[in-house]
Scaffold this active site. Structure first.
Site, PDB file in Angstrom:
ATOM      1  N   CYS A 384      31.029  35.248  57.785  1.00  9.15           N
ATOM      2  CA  CYS A 384      29.914  34.522  57.156  1.00  9.15           C
ATOM      3  C   CYS A 384      30.411  33.273  56.414  1.00  9.15           C
ATOM      4  O   CYS A 384      30.692  32.266  57.051  1.00  9.15           O
ATOM      5  CB  CYS A 384      29.104  35.458  56.264  1.00  9.15           C
ATOM      6  SG  CYS A 384      27.433  34.834  56.032  1.00  9.15           S
ATOM      7  N   HIS A 524      27.728  39.625  59.766  1.00  8.75           N
ATOM      8  CA  HIS A 524      28.519  40.607  59.012  1.00  8.75           C
ATOM      9  C   HIS A 524      28.842  41.796  59.917  1.00  8.75           C
ATOM     10  O   HIS A 524      28.137  42.815  59.873  1.00  8.75           O
ATOM     11  CB  HIS A 524      27.747  41.067  57.777  1.00  8.75           C
ATOM     12  CG  HIS A 524      27.675  40.019  56.723  1.00  8.75           C
ATOM     13  ND1 HIS A 524      28.681  39.852  55.799  1.00  8.75           N
ATOM     14  CD2 HIS A 524      26.755  39.065  56.468  1.00  8.75           C
ATOM     15  CE1 HIS A 524      28.364  38.840  55.005  1.00  8.75           C
ATOM     16  NE2 HIS A 524      27.205  38.344  55.392  1.00  8.75           N
ATOM     17  N   GLU A 526      30.902  43.963  59.623  1.00  8.06           N
ATOM     18  CA  GLU A 526      31.268  45.179  58.877  1.00  8.06           C
ATOM     19  C   GLU A 526      30.103  46.156  58.760  1.00  8.06           C
ATOM     20  O   GLU A 526      30.321  47.335  58.495  1.00  8.06           O
ATOM     21  CB  GLU A 526      31.819  44.819  57.491  1.00  8.06           C
ATOM     22  CG  GLU A 526      30.838  44.231  56.492  1.00  8.06           C
ATOM     23  CD  GLU A 526      30.723  42.703  56.557  1.00  8.06           C
ATOM     24  OE1 GLU A 526      30.952  42.136  57.652  1.00  8.06           O
ATOM     25  OE2 GLU A 526      30.388  42.083  55.533  1.00  8.06           O
TER      26      GLU A 526
HETATM   27  N1  GLN Z   1      26.733  31.483  50.938  1.00  9.38           N
HETATM   28  C1  GLN Z   1      26.670  31.366  52.361  1.00  9.38           C
HETATM   29  C2  GLN Z   1      25.248  31.251  52.853  1.00  9.38           C
HETATM   30  O1  GLN Z   1      24.322  31.618  52.155  1.00  9.38           O
HETATM   31  C3  GLN Z   1      27.394  32.529  53.034  1.00  9.38           C
HETATM   32  C4  GLN Z   1      26.724  33.836  52.794  1.00  9.38           C
HETATM   33  C5  GLN Z   1      27.602  35.027  53.111  1.00  9.38           C
HETATM   34  O2  GLN Z   1      28.824  34.908  53.212  1.00  9.38           O
HETATM   35  N2  GLN Z   1      27.018  36.175  53.219  1.00  9.38           N
HETATM   36  O3  GLN Z   1      25.023  30.812  53.938  1.00  9.38           O
END
Ligand code: GLN
Length: 547
Positions: A384, A524, A526
């Site tokens: 992410c 994600h 995970e």
């Molecule tokens: N802060 C970033 C976004 O909102 C990444 C979010 C994250 O890593 N879950 O896009």
């Protein structure tokens, strides 16, 4: 069989492992062929944990339908290998906001809206929602500790519900039994008191689980357990001892081998003989025989492993599959900008994950980490924010752009005006001001490009992964990235308002001719690792790390 309910509560202290216990009970029943699901009732007033800092609450676990939930839902999904939905996550905030909305709509017109019956009825509605009439077992974990003021209404709902359900409801209560070194004994009084608190509320649990930390040469004696049974109003054999173990995946097996199996058998009316999946015994083999590899997790909350729970579990799970013990090392990304030495310390690791995160703090450290692993051939997986920073790093150091993510400058338009804003709000996020539940959340489809590492790892073309983010790699920079050698190997395809084909960047990678393992995903992964299905991106990282 009439559908049945198992409630799990906990007392004395928090953090006893009610989530693992619930998931383990579920796994034993699922393995015996029963259809099982699970609900977490959380007494706090947030509508969901999505707006809480991981410092307060540990990680926010995201379901396929986009619900932002408690980390225990992660344990449930991993143990039971199911995809849960929003009905599995109920908080006081959710309950009260629904009831208050109903009140404003005039649904209770003329009536006094009260904790009893309106809230208690609503809780019972929530716990019976969509449950099949027959042959189903639903587990319900009540968060917090019994006696907490905000949990009272949940206990009262349980009392009322138990009156209706009778023998189709089993109440399991966990309590801590501390060891007192000065007297050399385990002490049952705190647990007794927490059970007495339940009895005063009209609740008499059928099963008591004594949680304790084993002491050298001292085991919890039968006397202590019998005392708990006497004061707890249960049969002696219904007090189960559950010591701390070194892996949470041992718990289902330990529970299966205890009296718990017989208690569950008589609850469902049929002897359970099916055992639990062998993943749990395989951990032991790897522990005894496997080599150790160390994987760094570059993160913002490096002091709090619960903030990265699913990520750490995913690495361990993949480790079992690859036959190695994975030692995870949390690295504070802010430390990496203080000195060159700190970045160099990454060279001691066999692989590096740059974790997701929010807010500008620590972003420069993540960029420094990515530059180092890219230049030094250290296997890398970006998650992410990890993908967003990998793109910024590449655009800065390889293409030579003044590349930034707008999140690095708190979206200060003035400052950003002359920069190459390569990661920015998604179009439909630009005007959203509300914070709760407004991100790009939940499962999205992704198409993998031919002849890419991503496709090789996943072994198929169409995948689906869970998301939780607001920012996105900007399409206008994609061809530049590609011209300089970054591959966009996964794309979310969609049609824009004019009906034109568009895509969002989901996975990026560098060719394996230039780097042994450099891949990052906007999703994600995970949240989709299961003990029975280790995730390909984590397996790939470990394979490269072992090499
Ligand atoms: N802060 C970033 C976004 O909102 C990444 C979010 C994250 O890593 N879950 O896009």
């Amino acid at each position: 069989m009439h559908s049945k309910y198992i409630f799990v509560t906990g007392g004395v202290v928090s953090g006893l492992g009610k989530g693992i216990t619930s998931a383990s009970l579920g796994l034993i029943l699922k393995s015996a062929g029963y259809s099982v699901d699970i609900i977490k009732l959380d007494p706090y007033l947030n509508v969901d944990p999505g707006t809480m800092s991981p410092f307060e609450h540990g990680e926010v676990y995201v379901l396929d339908d986009g619900s932002e939930t408690d980390l225990d839902l992660g344990h449930y999904e991993r143990f039971l290998d199911v995809n849960l939905t929003s009905i599995s996550s109920v908080t006081s905030g959710k309950i009260y906001s629904t009831i208050l909305n109903r009140e404003r709509e005039g649904k209770y017109l003329g009536r006094n809206v009260q904790l009893i019956p309106h809230v208690t009825n609503y809780i019972q509605e929530a716990i019976t929602k969509n449950i099949p009439e027959e042959d189903h077992i639903r587990l319900i974990e009540i968060g917090g500790s019994t006696g907490d003021m905000e949990g009272e209404v949940f206990l009262e709902s349980l009392r009322q519900f138990k009156q209706k359900m009778g023998k189709n409801l089993l109440h399991v209560h966990l309590g801590f039994v501390p060891y007192l070194p000065c007297s050399g004994e385990y002490k049952s009084k705190p647990f007794q008191n927490s059970i007495r608190g339940l009895l005063q509320r009209g609740l008499s649990p059928e099963v008591l689980i004594a949680r304790y930390a084993p002491e050298k040469n001292k085991t919890i004696t039968k006397d202590v357990l019998d005392k708990i049974a006497l004061f707890g109003n249960v049969k002696k054999e219904n007090v189960i001892k559950l010591p701390d173990v070194s892996s949470i995946y041992q718990v289902p097996e330990n529970m299966y081998n205890s009296e718990m199996r017989h208690i569950l058998s008589s609850f469902v009316g049929k002897e359970i003989v099916s055992g639990v999946p062998d993943f749990y015994s395989r951990i032991k083999d790897v522990r005894n025989k496997g080599d150790e590899i160390s994987i760094g997790i570059v993160a913002k909350y490096s002091k709090l492993s619960d903030a990265y729970l699913s990520l750490i579990e995913s690495l361990k799970i993949a480790g079992v599959e690859e036959g190695v013990n994975v030692k995870t090392v949390l690295i504070n990304s802010e430390d990496l900008i203080d000195s060159k030495e700190n970045v160099k310390s990454l060279s001691k690791l066999d692989g590096v994950v740059v974790a997701g995160g929010f807010g500008k703090r620590g972003m420069d450290g993540k960029i420094a980490a990515i530059k180092y692993v890219r230049e030094n051939d250290i296997p890398f997986l970006g998650i992410c924010l990890g993908l967003q920073m990998a793109v910024v790093e590449f655009a800065k150091n390889i293409i030579g752009l003044d590349a930034v993510s707008s999140e690095m400058y708190d979206d200060n338009e003035k400052l950003l005006k002359n920069m190459d804003v390569i990661v920015d709000f998604m179009e439909d996020q630009k005007n959203i001001r509300k914070k709760g539940g407004t991100m790009r959340l939940g499962g999205y489809d992704c198409t993998l490009e031919k002849d890419t590492l991503a496709k090789e790892l996943y072994g198929c073309e169409d995948i689906r992964e869970r998301h939780r983010h607001r920012y996105e790699v900007q399409g206008s920079f994609v061809s530049q990235l590609e011209n300089f050698g970054m591959k966009i190997s996964g794309k979310h395809l969609y049609k824009d308002l004019d009906g034109k084909n568009q895509f969002l960047v989901e996975i990026i990678e560098l060719s394996q001719d230039t780097h042994p393992y450099f891949i990052a995903t906007q999703s994600h992964p995970e949240f989709l690792s299961r003990p029975s299905k280790p995730h390909p991106l984590f397996r790939g990282l470990l394979k490269a790390a072992i090499k």
